[in-house]
Write a protein that holds these residues in place. Structure first.
Motif, PDB file in Angstrom:
ATOM      1  N   SER A  99     -51.994  77.715 -48.832  1.00 12.48           N
ATOM      2  CA  SER A  99     -52.292  77.302 -47.458  1.00 12.48           C
ATOM      3  C   SER A  99     -52.454  75.789 -47.344  1.00 12.48           C
ATOM      4  O   SER A  99     -52.651  75.263 -46.266  1.00 12.48           O
ATOM      5  CB  SER A  99     -53.535  78.025 -46.953  1.00 12.48           C
ATOM      6  OG  SER A  99     -54.641  77.671 -47.750  1.00 12.48           O
TER       7      SER A  99
ATOM      8  N   SER B   1     -54.862  87.846 -52.243  1.00 13.87           N
ATOM      9  CA  SER B   1     -55.471  88.501 -51.082  1.00 13.87           C
ATOM     10  C   SER B   1     -55.816  89.951 -51.365  1.00 13.87           C
ATOM     11  O   SER B   1     -56.186  90.686 -50.457  1.00 13.87           O
ATOM     12  CB  SER B   1     -54.541  88.398 -49.873  1.00 13.87           C
ATOM     13  OG  SER B   1     -53.271  88.888 -50.227  1.00 13.87           O
TER      14      SER B   1
ATOM     15  N   LYS C 138     -46.478  80.465 -51.602  1.00 13.03           N
ATOM     16  CA  LYS C 138     -46.977  79.128 -51.281  1.00 13.03           C
ATOM     17  C   LYS C 138     -48.471  79.203 -50.989  1.00 13.03           C
ATOM     18  O   LYS C 138     -48.997  80.268 -50.686  1.00 13.03           O
ATOM     19  CB  LYS C 138     -46.245  78.590 -50.037  1.00 13.03           C
ATOM     20  CG  LYS C 138     -44.866  78.033 -50.318  1.00 13.03           C
ATOM     21  CD  LYS C 138     -44.212  77.573 -49.007  1.00 13.03           C
ATOM     22  CE  LYS C 138     -44.874  76.308 -48.454  1.00 13.03           C
ATOM     23  NZ  LYS C 138     -44.267  75.076 -49.018  1.00 13.03           N
TER      24      LYS C 138
ATOM     25  N   ASN D 184     -51.279  83.320 -53.604  1.00 11.92           N
ATOM     26  CA  ASN D 184     -52.185  83.561 -52.486  1.00 11.92           C
ATOM     27  C   ASN D 184     -52.871  84.883 -52.825  1.00 11.92           C
ATOM     28  O   ASN D 184     -52.310  85.951 -52.665  1.00 11.92           O
ATOM     29  CB  ASN D 184     -51.322  83.660 -51.211  1.00 11.92           C
ATOM     30  CG  ASN D 184     -52.116  84.084 -49.999  1.00 11.92           C
ATOM     31  OD1 ASN D 184     -53.342  84.043 -50.003  1.00 11.92           O
ATOM     32  ND2 ASN D 184     -51.405  84.496 -48.943  1.00 11.92           N
TER      33      ASN D 184
HETATM   34  C1  LIG Z   1     -52.031  84.920 -47.770  1.00 15.44           C
HETATM   35  O1  LIG Z   1     -52.167  86.332 -47.627  1.00 15.44           O
HETATM   36  C2  LIG Z   1     -52.848  86.712 -46.461  1.00 15.44           C
HETATM   37  C3  LIG Z   1     -53.001  88.217 -46.489  1.00 15.44           C
HETATM   38  O2  LIG Z   1     -51.797  88.854 -46.834  1.00 15.44           O
HETATM   39  C4  LIG Z   1     -52.058  86.240 -45.205  1.00 15.44           C
HETATM   40  O3  LIG Z   1     -52.770  86.593 -44.036  1.00 15.44           O
HETATM   41  C5  LIG Z   1     -51.917  84.721 -45.278  1.00 15.44           C
HETATM   42  O4  LIG Z   1     -51.110  84.245 -44.232  1.00 15.44           O
HETATM   43  C6  LIG Z   1     -51.260  84.316 -46.602  1.00 15.44           C
HETATM   44  N1  LIG Z   1     -51.282  82.879 -46.703  1.00 15.44           N
HETATM   45  C7  LIG Z   1     -50.206  82.153 -47.097  1.00 15.44           C
HETATM   46  C8  LIG Z   1     -50.375  80.674 -47.148  1.00 15.44           C
HETATM   47  O5  LIG Z   1     -49.151  82.696 -47.389  1.00 15.44           O
END
Ligand SMILES: *[C@@H]1O[C@H](CO)[C@@H](O)[C@H](O)[C@H]1NC(C)=O
Ligand code: HEM
Ligand SMILES: *[C@@H]1O[C@H](CO)[C@@H](O)[C@H](O)[C@H]1NC(C)=O
Ligand SMILES: *[C@@H]1O[C@H](CO)[C@@H](O)[C@H](O)[C@H]1NC(C)=O
Ligand SMILES: *[C@@H]1O[C@H](CO)[C@@H](O)[C@H](O)[C@H]1NC(C)=O
Length: 394
Positions: A124, A113, A122, A111
């Motif tokens: 999304s 970010s 994991k 992920n």
């Molecule tokens: C991915 O990272 C973002 C920012 O940290 C978070 O808001 C989001 O829930 C994460 N998504 C998953 C699927 O873990």
């Protein structure tokens, strides 16, 4: 007429070589997989010599993909991602493949970010059946996934890196190819990989490449060499002129055919435009058309304006020569990431260049000798046509 023969032979030769060589073009529609897995559609991605193959199932909005890319170094990584919330790296739900400590290929999900580091996690959306392999300098990621938001246009992002430390992919380069490796993907449109569709597009690309390389890349330069050097030899007058004209006319006819196939290819290609290659192609067509018309507006040799006409004709001629060669290289980069045809064309250019250099030297010798003959035998001067004595003004 002789040049028509020459061009025929060249064309035949090139077609023969292209059709008999096994991996004549590495566009996605000619790629196959060791597992014999087939995908309905594919795209040649516009950056990083990468390819995406996929089959989209609209009934349950899932897709099966194969991503093919050369890692920046053999111990590097390759990555393909969907970005459900944005267009670039940030927000990407990425699959990254690399060699693990034991040397076997693995795929992990990330992920992404942050620009400073990426964390394995994991995604999304659901992903399953992930595998990866590597051979012939490329790595491949295979996976199936549930397309987020059930949409048919998605944002994709891809990347390659040069190293992995302790199981963590290290940052990629920031060259323009690395910063532009992103775009939208229409899941319902791509190059067809079914045998007929895929092959016919590859054939069209090859026909386009052959016609243009022979015309702009080989025949025009040969015509220019004929004009510049054969006219020095008095015995070649006026044969050089007819040779030159028929060479350039056949180059023009072949070039226009190649140009038309290019326009057709451009209108068919989904989402990828090679702006530089396209604009150069249009400019070349215009310049060459002007040049052909100039032939009919040519003032007589003795006419005052002939000097200016020559100046203009030679200027446009050299512009076509240079732009044509540049555009052949641009085209080869698009058609053939393997660099094999590029080397072949460089050899052809080197041979033509060698011939031109040799003739340049011979011309100088002939002209200098003629000048010295003239100074000892002044009356001989009447026999020498004026423009034959000045090869450099050509
Ligand atoms: C991915 O990272 C973002 C920012 O940290 C978070 O808001 C989001 O829930 C994460 N998504 C998953 C699927 O873990
Ligand atoms: C391994 C850790 C990674 C690091 C530290 C990293 C770092 C960065 C940084 C700092 C930039 C901004 C460069 C600039 O604007 O000058 C960037 C851009 C980019 N990265 Fe990464 N990256 C990593 C992994 C990835 C992965 C896995 C992908 C593919 C899914 C990717 C795709 C991109 C793309 C397409 C850009 C340019 C577009 C954009 O800015 O979003 N990167 N990266
Ligand atoms: C698409 O998915 C549906 C539901 O799983 C399945 O019944 C169908 O056979 C799939 N179509 C193809 C072409 O695989
Ligand atoms: C959709 O159909 C494909 C092909 O039948 C199947 O492999 C996949 O598991 C299905 N996906 C979902 C999300 O159910
Ligand atoms: C897709 O869904 C995500 C949540 O899963 C949402 O944040 C995003 O805005 C949606 N994108 C589009 C293009 O609808």
């Amino acid at each position: 007429m002789a040049s028509l023969g020459v061009s025929g032979v060249l064309l035949g030769f090139t077609v023969l070589v292209l059709l008999t060589s096994p991996a004549y073009s590495l566009t996605c529609s000619s790629q196959t997989f060791a597992s014999n897995q087939r995908y309905e559609l594919c795209n040649d991605l516009p950056q990083l010599s990468s390819y995406l193959h996929w089959t989209y199932n609209s009934t349950n909005s899932s897709m099966s993909i194969a991503f093919v890319a050369p890692p920046a170094k053999s111990d590097g990584w390759i990555s393909w991602a969907l970005n459900p919330t944005g267009t670039g790296m940030l927000g990407s739900q990425a699959l990254i493949a690399f060699k693990d400590a034991k040397g076997s290929m693995t795929v992990n999900t990330y992920n992404v970010s942050s620009y400073s580091s990426i964390v394995q996690s994991k995604l999304s959306f659901d992903v399953w059946g992930m595998t990866a392999d590597s051979s012939d300098g490329v790595m491949r990621i295979f996976a199936q996934l549930a397309v987020p938001n059930k949409s048919t246009t998605v944002n994709q992002v891809w990347q390659v890196g040069s190293s992995v430390t302790d199981g963590h992919p290290v940052k990629h380069d920031f060259q323009s190819a690395n910063l532009n490796s992103k775009g939208t993907l229409d899941l319902t449109k791509g190059e067809s990989t079914s045998v007929s569709g895929g092959d016919s597009r590859v054939k069209k690309k090859n026909v386009h490449g052959i016609l243009n390389a022979v015309s702009w890349g080989i025949l025009f330069p040969i015509g220019a060499i004929i004009a510049r050097y054969l006219r020095t030899f008095q015995s070649a007058d006026p044969a050089w002129f007819y040779l030159h004209v028929s060479c350039q006319l056949s180059a023009y006819v072949i070039g226009v055919a190649g140009w038309a196939t290019g326009l057709k290819l451009g209108s068919e290609s989904k989402g990828i435009t090679y702006t530089g290659h396209r604009n150069l192609g249009i400019a070349l067509f215009c310049l060459a058309t002007v040049q052909i018309f100039a032939l009919f507006l040519r003032p007589k040799k003795e006419h005052k304006l002939r000097f200016y006409w020559n100046f203009y004709h030679h200027g446009v001629g050299y512009a076509i020569l240079i732009l044509g060669i540049i555009n052949v290289f641009k085209g080869l980069d698009i058609l053939d990431p393997e660099k094999k045809w590029k080397s072949a064309y460089i050899v052809v250019l080197a041979v033509l260049g060698g011939i031109a250099l040799l003739l340049e030297a011979v011309t100088w010798v002939v002209v200098l000798r003629r000048k010295s003959d003239k100074s000892t035998k002044p009356y001989d001067g009447f026999n020498n046509g004026q423009d034959r004595q000045q090869p450099l003004s050509i």
